[in-house]
Design a protein around this motif. Structure first.
Motif, PDB file in Angstrom:
ATOM      1  N   ILE A 297       0.926  -1.250  -0.081  1.00  0.00           N
ATOM      2  CA  ILE A 297       0.131  -0.115  -0.046  1.00  0.00           C
ATOM      3  C   ILE A 297       0.899   1.316  -0.090  1.00  0.00           C
ATOM      4  O   ILE A 297       0.679   2.201  -0.809  1.00  0.00           O
ATOM      5  CB  ILE A 297      -0.922  -0.141   1.248  1.00  0.00           C
TER       6      ILE A 297
ATOM      7  N   GLU B 195       3.827   1.460  -1.147  1.00  0.00           N
ATOM      8  CA  GLU B 195       4.556   1.560  -2.458  1.00  0.00           C
ATOM      9  C   GLU B 195       3.512   2.256  -3.341  1.00  0.00           C
ATOM     10  O   GLU B 195       3.970   2.768  -4.342  1.00  0.00           O
ATOM     11  CB  GLU B 195       5.136   0.248  -2.787  1.00  0.00           C
ATOM     12  N   ALA B 196       2.467   1.579  -3.497  1.00  0.00           N
ATOM     13  CA  ALA B 196       1.622   2.130  -4.380  1.00  0.00           C
ATOM     14  C   ALA B 196       1.483   3.612  -4.117  1.00  0.00           C
ATOM     15  O   ALA B 196       1.256   4.381  -5.411  1.00  0.00           O
ATOM     16  CB  ALA B 196       0.134   1.234  -4.376  1.00  0.00           C
ATOM     17  N   SER B 197       1.179   3.890  -3.056  1.00  0.00           N
ATOM     18  CA  SER B 197       0.990   5.427  -2.731  1.00  0.00           C
ATOM     19  C   SER B 197       2.221   6.354  -3.287  1.00  0.00           C
ATOM     20  O   SER B 197       2.155   7.312  -3.881  1.00  0.00           O
ATOM     21  CB  SER B 197       0.652   5.812  -1.190  1.00  0.00           C
ATOM     22  N   LEU B 198       3.322   5.792  -2.859  1.00  0.00           N
ATOM     23  CA  LEU B 198       4.598   6.716  -3.376  1.00  0.00           C
ATOM     24  C   LEU B 198       4.789   6.412  -4.890  1.00  0.00           C
ATOM     25  O   LEU B 198       5.264   7.563  -5.439  1.00  0.00           O
ATOM     26  CB  LEU B 198       5.824   6.038  -2.418  1.00  0.00           C
TER      27      LEU B 198
ATOM     28  N   LEU C 125       2.731   6.635  -7.036  1.00  0.00           N
ATOM     29  CA  LEU C 125       1.912   7.691  -7.642  1.00  0.00           C
ATOM     30  C   LEU C 125       2.387   9.090  -7.476  1.00  0.00           C
ATOM     31  O   LEU C 125       1.622  10.029  -7.691  1.00  0.00           O
ATOM     32  CB  LEU C 125       0.465   7.433  -7.279  1.00  0.00           C
ATOM     33  N   GLY C 126       3.325   9.250  -6.659  1.00  0.00           N
ATOM     34  CA  GLY C 126       4.004  10.793  -6.363  1.00  0.00           C
ATOM     35  C   GLY C 126       3.584  11.313  -5.154  1.00  0.00           C
ATOM     36  O   GLY C 126       3.761  12.300  -5.134  1.00  0.00           O
ATOM     37  N   ALA C 127       3.220  10.384  -4.210  1.00  0.00           N
ATOM     38  CA  ALA C 127       2.520  10.998  -3.083  1.00  0.00           C
ATOM     39  C   ALA C 127       3.743  11.328  -2.200  1.00  0.00           C
ATOM     40  O   ALA C 127       4.886  10.110  -1.931  1.00  0.00           O
ATOM     41  CB  ALA C 127       1.597  10.156  -2.418  1.00  0.00           C
ATOM     42  N   THR C 128       4.038  12.213  -1.406  1.00  0.00           N
ATOM     43  CA  THR C 128       4.860  12.090  -0.387  1.00  0.00           C
ATOM     44  C   THR C 128       4.936  11.259   0.720  1.00  0.00           C
ATOM     45  O   THR C 128       3.794  10.572   0.957  1.00  0.00           O
ATOM     46  CB  THR C 128       4.922  13.618   0.159  1.00  0.00           C
ATOM     47  N   GLN C 129       5.929  11.109   1.436  1.00  0.00           N
ATOM     48  CA  GLN C 129       5.554  10.191   2.660  1.00  0.00           C
ATOM     49  C   GLN C 129       4.652  10.689   3.736  1.00  0.00           C
ATOM     50  O   GLN C 129       4.035   9.774   4.044  1.00  0.00           O
ATOM     51  CB  GLN C 129       7.107  10.329   3.388  1.00  0.00           C
TER      52      GLN C 129
ATOM     53  N   GLN D 278       1.866  12.187   2.824  1.00  0.00           N
ATOM     54  CA  GLN D 278       0.543  12.023   2.361  1.00  0.00           C
ATOM     55  C   GLN D 278       0.431  10.555   2.588  1.00  0.00           C
ATOM     56  O   GLN D 278      -0.752  10.162   2.803  1.00  0.00           O
ATOM     57  CB  GLN D 278       0.626  12.726   0.695  1.00  0.00           C
ATOM     58  N   THR D 279       1.292   9.763   2.206  1.00  0.00           N
ATOM     59  CA  THR D 279       1.192   8.414   2.159  1.00  0.00           C
ATOM     60  C   THR D 279       0.671   7.691   3.620  1.00  0.00           C
ATOM     61  O   THR D 279      -0.123   7.011   3.906  1.00  0.00           O
ATOM     62  CB  THR D 279       2.567   7.419   1.777  1.00  0.00           C
TER      63      THR D 279
ATOM     64  N   ARG E 140      -2.661   9.489   4.563  1.00  0.00           N
ATOM     65  CA  ARG E 140      -4.025   9.038   3.878  1.00  0.00           C
ATOM     66  C   ARG E 140      -4.235   7.732   3.652  1.00  0.00           C
ATOM     67  O   ARG E 140      -5.535   7.227   3.384  1.00  0.00           O
ATOM     68  CB  ARG E 140      -3.908   9.911   2.338  1.00  0.00           C
ATOM     69  N   GLN E 141      -3.073   6.862   3.796  1.00  0.00           N
ATOM     70  CA  GLN E 141      -3.164   5.187   3.470  1.00  0.00           C
ATOM     71  C   GLN E 141      -2.796   4.676   4.886  1.00  0.00           C
ATOM     72  O   GLN E 141      -3.596   3.779   5.315  1.00  0.00           O
ATOM     73  CB  GLN E 141      -2.266   5.063   2.504  1.00  0.00           C
TER      74      GLN E 141
ATOM     75  N   MET F  36      12.530   3.854  -6.914  1.00  0.00           N
ATOM     76  CA  MET F  36      11.750   3.338  -5.823  1.00  0.00           C
ATOM     77  C   MET F  36      13.044   2.489  -5.009  1.00  0.00           C
ATOM     78  O   MET F  36      12.597   2.411  -3.785  1.00  0.00           O
ATOM     79  CB  MET F  36      10.665   1.990  -6.192  1.00  0.00           C
TER      80      MET F  36
ATOM     81  N   ILE G 252      10.046  12.350  -5.603  1.00  0.00           N
ATOM     82  CA  ILE G 252       8.417  12.728  -5.736  1.00  0.00           C
ATOM     83  C   ILE G 252       8.059  12.958  -7.114  1.00  0.00           C
ATOM     84  O   ILE G 252       7.118  12.457  -7.721  1.00  0.00           O
ATOM     85  CB  ILE G 252       7.732  13.702  -4.703  1.00  0.00           C
TER      86      ILE G 252
ATOM     87  N   ARG H  79       6.124  11.040 -10.169  1.00  0.00           N
ATOM     88  CA  ARG H  79       4.904  11.608 -10.855  1.00  0.00           C
ATOM     89  C   ARG H  79       4.698  11.308 -12.349  1.00  0.00           C
ATOM     90  O   ARG H  79       3.943  11.048 -13.009  1.00  0.00           O
ATOM     91  CB  ARG H  79       4.634  12.927 -10.404  1.00  0.00           C
TER      92      ARG H  79
ATOM     93  N   PHE I 275      -5.654   0.542  -3.213  1.00  0.00           N
ATOM     94  CA  PHE I 275      -6.038   1.054  -2.005  1.00  0.00           C
ATOM     95  C   PHE I 275      -7.489   0.332  -1.628  1.00  0.00           C
ATOM     96  O   PHE I 275      -8.402   0.156  -2.097  1.00  0.00           O
ATOM     97  CB  PHE I 275      -5.972   2.437  -1.790  1.00  0.00           C
TER      98      PHE I 275
ATOM     99  N   TYR J 132      -6.913   9.179  -6.168  1.00  0.00           N
ATOM    100  CA  TYR J 132      -5.814   9.349  -5.240  1.00  0.00           C
ATOM    101  C   TYR J 132      -4.561  10.068  -5.999  1.00  0.00           C
ATOM    102  O   TYR J 132      -4.220  11.241  -5.254  1.00  0.00           O
ATOM    103  CB  TYR J 132      -5.444   7.973  -4.628  1.00  0.00           C
TER     104      TYR J 132
ATOM    105  N   VAL K 299      -3.506  13.752  -4.744  1.00  0.00           N
ATOM    106  CA  VAL K 299      -2.131  14.115  -3.847  1.00  0.00           C
ATOM    107  C   VAL K 299      -1.168  14.952  -4.551  1.00  0.00           C
ATOM    108  O   VAL K 299      -0.206  15.643  -4.143  1.00  0.00           O
ATOM    109  CB  VAL K 299      -1.269  12.884  -3.420  1.00  0.00           C
TER     110      VAL K 299
END
Ligand SMILES: Nc1ncnc2c1ncn2[C@@H]1O[C@H](COP(=O)(O)OP(=O)(O)OP(=O)(O)O)[C@@H](O)[C@H]1O
Ligand SMILES: [Mg+2]
Lengths: 303, 304
Positions: free
Chosen positions: A187, A189-192, A194-198, A200-201, A204-205, B99, B127, B131, B143, B153, B157
């Motif tokens: 979860i 990894e998926a968030s990060l 997508l360009g989310a910051t730590q 935000q991750t 929000r998750q 990553m 970051i 993107r 999610f 999502y 963000v």
């Protein structure tokens, strides 16, 4: 190889070891099941008799006056536990106010930010685990020496709740860390990815997924604090209090100590009073634990 | 969304110009059937490379998991990475969107240029990198939220200011998932089938309008039908996005990719394994006429 074995079976009929009838349960398995049942029975019987005993003892005094009246050392029939009940609520409310934010933030830091390979983080981790095992009376001594006398807060609600916060903080941290760790890495990894910051991750998750577990652990930790008498004996909880707390600087008593107080009285009339207070304490504890279980079931996630 | 094609792309020469491989049969577009007759896709010349990898090595602690890789990844092409387990394909693909930064022990040396920028440059924000360069993982990992929220999502963000409803519909349509989910946008994404979840994950990735999509074995948890759908989707998306895909499925690599990189591993005198890029070429060549015997052994199944 599989097909060869199958061929053999066809050729020679079903071999002995492959019959489908139910076999007799081996005695080891029976013994195991028996001991499981026995252990369960011990627990249930013990809890059942405890509850019955307390309720029977308390019966003469299990009325509304236990909630509305104040302790009375002269006339036990006129006495109630109101100051102890409100004292418990005050102390626990402020304990929660201090230890939950600190505990949750510490857990988030340790799980999400701290580098586990650094020696100081490992030292902190071991330290927290050891602190959870320190006897509560030791926290009482700490509270007396540092918070009550050192900081000069005296024998007040503030001192009691700060001391209990320290007492349950390790448990809150450990439970919250477990809950955060249970959120799958995929979860994050998926968030990060997508360009989310730590941040935000986490916000929000991770936290939405971990909050039920964190809350459950916190409630269980607080219900431990409610039942604590030992540290508060040192911190002025034993003084004879016939009024509700009015503020953080107020003197106080709490239910376990009121119970202790009544039980140590020589007159027999105080015994049902103590039992009635125990029933109230148990009701509060059961209510909190039920809330924890409900939270866990209601919000438990499947991944 | 199609108007958002990054300006850096110099459109490659028209498909077909690079010479048809002999075994190509124009009708077959990778429909999931495991016919031995595979049609290879044309590999246009590497116009406007997206990534240029130079002497890249990746270490986990002291262990050099990937050693000295040099390759170029073309704009709006599908590049497949194949090779035996443990040779560093995942390690390699995770370098492209940084990553590996998330693994404390991982360390990257060498260079990856993304267009004209050093991906590992001092002032590059990981970051921002992620993107532009999205990633789809091996196991579908939606999610635990609604389908709508999964898609929304990334834009949220990223500070998207616009009509989210439109964006969600557009994205799902683009990912060929809209018809299947349009009536249950508010239900949990976890209630979808595995194949739908994976397509949702791809949709979620394109919702932030990246330039590149990295996929690490996107179909390995899926059945052949779901796999075929994803392959179709990849081909469709390759018109707009640059795709790098790791796969253990030879047919998949042969079917969908323009270029294929074969990774293997060397054992050094200390007994340690290092992943190496053995051969990198147009997919048709790799599968019909590889120049390295190790590639040939692997492709013909003579090697783990
Ligand atoms: N987080 C990690 N820490 C340490 N070593 C790692 C880590 N991840 C991978 N490795 C090592 O790096 C090497 C390459 O692993 P990688 O996962 O990149 O292989 P792969 O080609 O993707 O394999 P597979 O096909 O099985 O997915 C392996 O030797 C593995 O043990
Ligand atoms: Mg891998």
């Amino acid at each position: 190889m599989g097909s060869r074995v199958l061929g053999e079976g066809v050729a020679t009929g079903v071999p002995e070891g492959r019959r489908l009838e139910r076999r007799r349960t081996p005695w080891r398995e029976r013994l195991f099941q028996l001991s499981l049942g026995a252990s369960l029975a011990v627990g249930v019987v013990f809890l059942g008799s405890l509850l019955t005993y307390v309720v029977v003892e308390a019966w003469p005094r299990l009325d509304f006056r236990i909630l509305t009246d104040f302790p009375d050392i002269i006339d036990p029939t006129q006495a109630g536990a109101q100051s102890a009940i409100t004292g418990t609520i005050w102390v626990i409310a402020f304990t929660a106010l201090y230890c939950l934010p600190v505990g949750f933030l510490t857990a988030i830091h340790l799980e999400e930010y701290a580098d586990r390979h650094r020696w100081y983080n490992r030292a902190i981790e071991i330290n927290i685990q050891n602190l959870a095992a320190v006897p509560s009376i030791v926290y009482g001594i700490l509270g007396l020496g540092i918070i009550s006398r050192g900081l000069g807060f005296g024998q007040t609600v503030l001192t009691a709740s700060l001391t209990l916060s320290l007492l349950v903080l390790p448990t809150v941290i450990i439970a919250a860390r477990e809950a955060i760790r249970a959120v799958p890495q995929s979860i994050r990894e998926a968030s990060l990815a997508l360009g989310a910051t730590q941040w935000q991750t986490i916000w929000r998750q991770v936290l939405p997924a971990a909050v039920p577990g964190m809350a459950t652990g916190a409630i269980l930790a607080l219900s431990r604090a409610i039942g604590e008498a030992a540290p508060l004996l040192l911190l002025g909880g034993l003084t004879f209090i016939t009024f509700n707390p009015t503020g953080l600087d107020s003197a106080y008593t709490v239910l376990p100590i009121q119970i202790f107080n009544w039980i140590s009285q020589s007159r027999a009339e105080f015994a049902p009073l103590a039992a009635a207070a125990i029933v109230i304490l148990l009701v509060i504890l059961l209510a909190m634990n039920s809330l924890a279980i409900w939270l866990r079931n209601r919000y438990s996630r499947r991944w | 969304m199609s108007s958002e094609i990054p300006p850096t792309a110099q459109t490659p020469t028209t498909p077909g110009a690079a010479g048809e491989p002999p075994s190509a049969s124009p009708g077959d577009s990778g429909n999931g059937t495991l016919t031995p007759q595979v049609s290879f896709r044309d590999a246009p010349p590497l116009a406007g490379p997206v990534f240029e990898v130079g002497s890249l090595s990746v270490f986990y602690g002291a262990h050099e998991a990937v050693r000295d890789v040099n390759m170029t990844i073309g704009d709006r092409q599908i590049t497949a990475m194949i090779g035996p387990s443990g040779c560093g394909k995942s390690t390699m693909i995770r370098c492209f969107n940084r990553m590996n930064d998330l693994i404390p022990t991982a360390r990257v040396t060498g260079k990856i240029r993304y267009h004209d920028q050093d991906l590992y440059g001092r002032d590059v924000d990981p970051i921002e990198v992620r993107r532009r360069i999205g990633m789809v993982f091996q196991k579908p990992n939606p999610f635990p939220k609604s389908i709508y929220d999964n898609i929304a999502y990334g834009p949220r963000v990223g500070g998207f200011k616009g009509n989210l409803d439109d964006l969600v519909e557009e994205t799902l349509t683009h990912a060929a998932l809209w018809e299947e989910v349009k009536d249950k946008l508010k239900t949990s994404a976890l209630a979808l089938s595995g194949g739908q979840q994976q397509r949702l994950c791809i949709a979620r990735t394109i919702a932030v309008e990246p330039e590149v999509i990295l996929m690490d074995e996107p179909c390995s948890a899926l059945d052949p039908i779901a796999t075929a759908k994803i392959e179709d989707l990849m081909e469709h998306l390759a018109q707009e996005f640059t795709i790098v895909v790791v796969t253990h499925n030879m047919q998949q690599a042969a079917r969908v990719s323009h270029r294929t990189a074969f990774f293997g591993s060397d054992v050094d005198d200390k007994g340690e394994r290092h992943g190496r890029l053995v051969e990198y070429d147009e997919t048709a060549r790799i599968f019909s006429n590889p120049s390295d015997p190790r590639t040939e052994d692997y492709i013909s199944g003579r090697f783990g």
